[in-house]
Write a protein that holds these residues in place. Structure first.
Motif, PDB file in Angstrom:
ATOM      1  N   ASN A  75       0.855  -1.173   0.000  1.00  0.00           N
ATOM      2  CA  ASN A  75       0.000   0.000   0.000  1.00  0.00           C
ATOM      3  C   ASN A  75       0.894   1.226   0.000  1.00  0.00           C
ATOM      4  O   ASN A  75       1.610   1.470   0.962  1.00  0.00           O
ATOM      5  N   ASN A  76       0.888   2.001  -1.069  1.00  0.00           N
ATOM      6  CA  ASN A  76       1.748   3.160  -1.178  1.00  0.00           C
ATOM      7  C   ASN A  76       0.991   4.457  -0.926  1.00  0.00           C
ATOM      8  O   ASN A  76       1.315   5.489  -1.483  1.00  0.00           O
ATOM      9  N   SER A  77      -0.014   4.396  -0.086  1.00  0.00           N
ATOM     10  CA  SER A  77      -0.739   5.605   0.241  1.00  0.00           C
ATOM     11  C   SER A  77       0.132   6.482   1.128  1.00  0.00           C
ATOM     12  O   SER A  77       1.059   6.005   1.771  1.00  0.00           O
ATOM     13  N   PRO A  78      -0.147   7.780   1.188  1.00  0.00           N
ATOM     14  CA  PRO A  78       0.671   8.651   2.031  1.00  0.00           C
ATOM     15  C   PRO A  78       0.716   8.210   3.489  1.00  0.00           C
ATOM     16  O   PRO A  78       1.728   8.335   4.142  1.00  0.00           O
ATOM     17  N   ARG A  85       4.352  10.313  11.292  1.00  0.00           N
ATOM     18  CA  ARG A  85       4.937  11.634  11.032  1.00  0.00           C
ATOM     19  C   ARG A  85       4.143  12.366   9.968  1.00  0.00           C
ATOM     20  O   ARG A  85       3.701  11.785   8.991  1.00  0.00           O
ATOM     21  N   ASN A  86       4.017  13.660  10.147  1.00  0.00           N
ATOM     22  CA  ASN A  86       3.341  14.479   9.158  1.00  0.00           C
ATOM     23  C   ASN A  86       4.325  15.066   8.160  1.00  0.00           C
ATOM     24  O   ASN A  86       4.000  15.246   7.002  1.00  0.00           O
ATOM     25  N   CYS A 165       3.464  15.123   4.205  1.00  0.00           N
ATOM     26  CA  CYS A 165       3.246  13.841   3.563  1.00  0.00           C
ATOM     27  C   CYS A 165       1.891  13.750   2.857  1.00  0.00           C
ATOM     28  O   CYS A 165       1.779  13.215   1.767  1.00  0.00           O
ATOM     29  N   ASN A 166       0.846  14.283   3.478  1.00  0.00           N
ATOM     30  CA  ASN A 166      -0.497  14.132   2.902  1.00  0.00           C
ATOM     31  C   ASN A 166      -0.692  14.985   1.658  1.00  0.00           C
ATOM     32  O   ASN A 166      -1.654  14.816   0.930  1.00  0.00           O
ATOM     33  N   ARG A 167       0.225  15.919   1.364  1.00  0.00           N
ATOM     34  CA  ARG A 167       0.102  16.753   0.178  1.00  0.00           C
ATOM     35  C   ARG A 167       1.025  16.316  -0.949  1.00  0.00           C
ATOM     36  O   ARG A 167       0.944  16.835  -2.055  1.00  0.00           O
ATOM     37  N   ALA A 168       1.967  15.429  -0.677  1.00  0.00           N
ATOM     38  CA  ALA A 168       3.037  15.108  -1.629  1.00  0.00           C
ATOM     39  C   ALA A 168       2.543  14.247  -2.774  1.00  0.00           C
ATOM     40  O   ALA A 168       1.578  13.493  -2.656  1.00  0.00           O
TER      41      ALA A 168
END
Length: 169
Positions: A75-78, A85-86, A165-168
């Motif tokens: 699973n390559n989700s963020p 870590r954020n 991470c959640n925006r990358a």
């Protein structure tokens, strides 16, 4: 007589110790370190012939069958990449630098009008202000946006930066 028996006993124990074990030295191809295996010759022979490892396949109906190992798909989700870590090490595009905050604010407004889909932020690193855009896991993923940005901002480059991470991409 006692010395004779003691010497004979000592020779017998030493000879059985040296004859009972065989030494194999393997060299690791990645690190170059040595692995030394000591064991009885029969066990070493079984390891070299892989009799222990292939015992289960010899009893099966097809001798060439290998066991099927099922693994979970990656699973390559963020969330899986970042964990708890954020912010993680990644890459951003340095669009421009300026000496004053007024100059960087005008560049920021100009950039937002040209590229509204990209997230942009300004950072002060003494003595200059930096205009940074995007969040990327890999340098290669930033190259597409970098080509587009360089049409209007020729000095843009990809730099190492802490990214969210959640925006990358």
């Amino acid at each position: 007589m006692k010395n004779y028996l003691l010497t004979l006993l000592l020779l017998f124990t030493c000879s059985s110790f040296f004859m009972a074990q065989e030494v194999i030295i393997k060299v690791d191809s990645a690190t170059g370190s040595r692995l030394i295996i000591k064991g009885e010759p029969l066990i070493i022979k079984m390891l070299n012939d892989k009799e222990i490892c292939n015992k289960s396949t010899k009893t099966s109906s097809t001798p060439s069958s290998t066991p099927i190992v099922k693994t979970k798909p990656k699973n390559n989700s963020p969330k899986s990449v970042c964990g708890r870590r954020n912010d993680i090490p990644g890459f951003m595009i340095k669009v421009a630098e300026a000496k004053s905050e007024q100059d960087i604010n005008s560049l920021l407004n100009n950039f937002r009008s040209e590229f509204p889909e990209l997230r942009v932020e300004k950072h002060y690193l003494r003595p200059d202000w930096r205009l940074l855009a995007g969040d990327y896991f890999k340098k290669e993923s930033a190259q597409i946006d970098l080509r587009r940005i360089r049409r209007n901002f020729p000095s843009a480059v990809v730099i190492n930066w802490r990214i969210y991470c959640n925006r990358a991409k």
